[in-house]
Each structure stands twice: as C-alpha cells, then as structure tokens.
Design a protein around this motif. Structure first.
Motif, PDB file in Angstrom:
ATOM      1  N   ILE A 197      32.451 -11.600  27.094  1.00  0.00           N
ATOM      2  CA  ILE A 197      32.886 -11.089  28.410  1.00  0.00           C
ATOM      3  C   ILE A 197      32.034 -11.712  29.517  1.00  0.00           C
ATOM      4  CG2 ILE A 197      32.818  -9.014  29.890  1.00  0.00           C
ATOM      5  CD1 ILE A 197      35.333  -9.035  28.297  1.00  0.00           C
ATOM      6  N   ASN A 198      30.725 -11.827  29.289  1.00  0.00           N
ATOM      7  CA  ASN A 198      29.852 -12.449  30.291  1.00  0.00           C
ATOM      8  C   ASN A 198      30.327 -13.860  30.613  1.00  0.00           C
ATOM      9  OD1 ASN A 198      28.376 -10.129  30.033  1.00  0.00           O
ATOM     10  ND2 ASN A 198      26.704 -11.071  28.852  1.00  0.00           N
ATOM     11  N   GLU A 199      30.635 -14.617  29.570  1.00  0.00           N
ATOM     12  CA  GLU A 199      31.117 -15.990  29.772  1.00  0.00           C
ATOM     13  C   GLU A 199      32.403 -16.020  30.591  1.00  0.00           C
ATOM     14  OE1 GLU A 199      31.575 -18.466  26.231  1.00  0.00           O
ATOM     15  OE2 GLU A 199      29.570 -17.742  25.651  1.00  0.00           O
ATOM     16  N   VAL A 200      33.321 -15.107  30.247  1.00  0.00           N
ATOM     17  CA  VAL A 200      34.598 -15.040  30.968  1.00  0.00           C
ATOM     18  C   VAL A 200      34.350 -14.725  32.441  1.00  0.00           C
ATOM     19  CG1 VAL A 200      36.737 -13.698  31.202  1.00  0.00           C
ATOM     20  CG2 VAL A 200      35.982 -14.432  28.939  1.00  0.00           C
ATOM     21  N   VAL A 201      33.448 -13.787  32.703  1.00  0.00           N
ATOM     22  CA  VAL A 201      33.141 -13.406  34.090  1.00  0.00           C
ATOM     23  C   VAL A 201      32.540 -14.590  34.842  1.00  0.00           C
ATOM     24  CG1 VAL A 201      31.629 -11.942  35.521  1.00  0.00           C
ATOM     25  CG2 VAL A 201      32.939 -10.934  33.643  1.00  0.00           C
ATOM     26  N   ILE A 202      31.593 -15.288  34.212  1.00  0.00           N
ATOM     27  CA  ILE A 202      30.940 -16.428  34.867  1.00  0.00           C
ATOM     28  C   ILE A 202      31.956 -17.505  35.235  1.00  0.00           C
ATOM     29  CG2 ILE A 202      29.312 -18.350  34.506  1.00  0.00           C
ATOM     30  CD1 ILE A 202      27.673 -16.292  32.747  1.00  0.00           C
ATOM     31  N   GLU A 203      32.857 -17.831  34.304  1.00  0.00           N
ATOM     32  CA  GLU A 203      33.786 -18.935  34.586  1.00  0.00           C
ATOM     33  C   GLU A 203      34.994 -18.515  35.439  1.00  0.00           C
ATOM     34  OE1 GLU A 203      34.901 -20.290  30.637  1.00  0.00           O
ATOM     35  OE2 GLU A 203      36.770 -19.151  30.758  1.00  0.00           O
ATOM     36  N   SER A 204      35.302 -17.221  35.488  1.00  0.00           N
ATOM     37  CA  SER A 204      36.537 -16.814  36.169  1.00  0.00           C
ATOM     38  C   SER A 204      36.329 -16.172  37.534  1.00  0.00           C
ATOM     39  CB  SER A 204      37.315 -15.799  35.321  1.00  0.00           C
ATOM     40  OG  SER A 204      37.384 -16.187  33.988  1.00  0.00           O
ATOM     41  N   ILE A 205      35.139 -15.600  37.756  1.00  0.00           N
ATOM     42  CA  ILE A 205      34.955 -14.756  38.941  1.00  0.00           C
ATOM     43  C   ILE A 205      33.809 -15.285  39.800  1.00  0.00           C
ATOM     44  CG2 ILE A 205      34.367 -12.403  39.708  1.00  0.00           C
ATOM     45  CD1 ILE A 205      35.691 -11.338  37.174  1.00  0.00           C
ATOM     46  N   ASP A 206      34.052 -15.387  41.090  1.00  0.00           N
ATOM     47  CA  ASP A 206      33.025 -15.809  42.042  1.00  0.00           C
ATOM     48  C   ASP A 206      31.873 -14.795  42.021  1.00  0.00           C
ATOM     49  OD1 ASP A 206      32.634 -17.599  44.634  1.00  0.00           O
ATOM     50  OD2 ASP A 206      32.034 -15.548  45.129  1.00  0.00           O
ATOM     51  N   ASP A 207      30.635 -15.315  42.094  1.00  0.00           N
ATOM     52  CA  ASP A 207      29.482 -14.408  41.915  1.00  0.00           C
ATOM     53  C   ASP A 207      29.246 -13.463  43.092  1.00  0.00           C
ATOM     54  OD1 ASP A 207      28.443 -16.187  43.708  1.00  0.00           O
ATOM     55  OD2 ASP A 207      26.861 -16.961  42.396  1.00  0.00           O
ATOM     56  N   LYS A 208      29.991 -13.628  44.181  1.00  0.00           N
ATOM     57  CA  LYS A 208      29.847 -12.689  45.299  1.00  0.00           C
ATOM     58  C   LYS A 208      30.905 -11.577  45.256  1.00  0.00           C
ATOM     59  CE  LYS A 208      29.372 -16.258  48.257  1.00  0.00           C
ATOM     60  NZ  LYS A 208      28.899 -17.259  47.293  1.00  0.00           N
TER      61      LYS A 208
END
Ligand SMILES: [Zn+2]
Length: 293
Positions: A197-208
């Motif tokens: 899930i962390n990987e998916v969040v990093i690649e799919s969602i802007d960090d702001k």
C-alpha cells in the motif's frame, strides 16, 4: 472523437498510416547508431538513418511492432475501445471488424490496455483523495492448481486499491454537503501488506494530498507519505460520505467488467481496470482535462 469525425478522418489504411507517422514524428525516431536524423522513404513506409542507412519501419519500436494487423484495424480498435463507455471484449471487436483469427485481436487489445495504463501512470492524484479496496471475482488458475482442480470453475477474490480525487462541497443555502470527483486510479494488490500500500501511495498520490480511508491495518504508514491521513471506522454512515466516490467506482467497475467479460483471469485484471479507469478519467469530452489521449 465521435463516429462521424472518426470516419471522416480515417477512411483508409493510408490515412491511418499518415496520421500515425505525424504522431511518431513529434516524438522522433532514434536509430540504433544513436542518430535521430532520418529520411522518409514513403514507398517502404520506413525511415532511413542519414548516418548509417539503417531502416526503421513505421511500426517498429511502437505498440504495433510484430503485429500483422493493418493500421486501419488498429485505429478502428482504438476507436471502439475508447469511444464507448461500456467497452468491448476482444470477441466483440473481432466480430465487429470481421476478422478471422481471434488471437491477434486479443493480443492487440491487451497491448492497448497496457498502453492506457502506462499513459495514466504519468499522472498522480492531488488534493483530497478517497482510498479503499474492492474485491473482484476472478478465475484463478493458481487456486485450481493448488486444489488439483482440472478445467474451469475455480474462482477467487482479488483485492484492488481504488483511489479517487474528491472535493467536498457545501451548498451555502441548504448547508447540504456533497462531493465532486475528478480522477481515479486502480491497482491490483498481491496481498494485504502495508508495504505494498505504501508503494501504491508513493507512486499514485502527490505527497501534498490528504487521504481518507478506513482503519485497515495495512494503511498504518500512509501518513508518512502524504500531508494528512484521515481514517474513519468503516460503518455504513461515515463511509457513505467520506468514501462515497471510491465505493461508487468499485461497484461500477465490477458491473462493467462482469457485464463485458463474464470471467476474468486474475493475471489480466489490471489490464481491464486500466481500460475502465482510462475512460473514466476522460469522461468529460472536450473539457479542460489534464489527461490527454
Ligand atoms: Zn543509424
């Protein structure tokens, strides 16, 4: 593009090839010698390197490489795949285009679905994002093997992370809250671990971004990768509001995939989801969308 403008622009094999060449020239052709300077040899539909004379056909190095289907067939298929909301199975496309063999059509359609996914992976989601998982029914050959079951029939559930950009709106007069959604992503998961899930969040969602989800243990680290992570207990009422769009999308995706394909092999689920999400992200035709074709 609607049916009318499609037929007006792409009447023949030649018009499709010329259009394809125009698109390819915008990106440029690189020879294996390193040069990018080419002559165009129309009689062979090939580029010739100005330096080493090596020839590169219009198809080679593109999605159509090694396909024997005509440019016209590829273009018609792209049109069929992207023009309708519902989508077409490879069987239907084969029938619509009057093609004899199924296998090349199947392979072409899957390549296009892969390209749709690549295209969308260039973008990340921003702002307020709903995240949840959906369980999709798949035909699982792995399960069949484990159980020693022969033939068809073994069915499994595959979990998929679905993300939706969602902007909350409040009606000033009535005070009624609602939300408005824009872009989506869907990613097939291999398990229930936080790391994936962390990987998916990093690649799919802007960090702001701000992410909303339920309190699943696999979401425990999400706050490390975004501005804010808000979790809610997954009872009906709260999720109906905060995870509204992601839930609507999960049920629409299930209905569309089941309606079109009846049975999906687990290993192809991501490709079908690519197509579904690609079209969803481009549902406002002519709108000022950041997602180009
Ligand atoms: Zn060269």
């Amino acid at each position: 593009m609607n049916l009318f403008s499609f037929s007006a622009n792409f009447v023949s094999e030649e018009s499709c090839r010329l259009h394809f060449k125009e698109q390819r020239d915008k990106i440029g052709v690189n020879c294996k010698c390193g040069s990018s300077e080419h002559f165009w040899i129309k009689s062979r539909w090939s580029y010739e390197c100005k330096k080493c004379k090596h020839r590169t056909s219009l198809r080679s190095g593109t999605i159509m490489q090694s396909s024997n289907l005509s440019f016209l067939i590829w273009y018609k298929t792209m049109f069929l795949l992207s023009a309708t909301k519902k989508g077409f199975s490879s069987k239907e496309i084969q029938k619509q285009l009057g093609l004899k063999r199924y296998e090349p059509v199947w392979s072409m359609v899957h390549k296009l679905r892969k390209a749709m996914g690549n295209r969308d992976s260039r973008y990340t989601l921003e702002g307020m994002i709903e995240l949840d998982e959906g369980y999709f029914t798949v035909e699982s050959s792995e399960i069949e093997k484990d159980k020693g079951v022969r033939g068809k029939g073994a069915v499994g559930k595959q979990n998929v992370a679905i993300m939706a950009e969602s902007t909350p709106l409040e009606d000033i007069e009535t005070g009624k809250k609602s939300s408005h959604c824009r872009y989506f992503k869907a990613k097939v998961l291999s398990g229930h671990g936080a790391e994936e899930i962390n990987e998916v969040v990093i690649e799919s969602i802007d960090d702001k971004s701000i992410v909303f989800s339920d309190k699943s243990t696999s979401y425990i680290d999400i706050a490390d990768y975004v501005e804010l992570h808000i979790t809610e207990k997954s009872d009906k009422e709260t999720t109906n509001e905060t995870l509204k769009w992601v839930h609507i999308t999960i049920s629409n995706a299930k209905r569309t995939l089941l309606g079109n394909y009846h049975k999906i092999k687990g290993k192809y689920l991501q490709l079908y989801l690519n197509e579904f999400v690609y079209k969803l992200n481009r549902r406002y035709f002519g709108d000022n969308t950041k997602y180009n074709y």
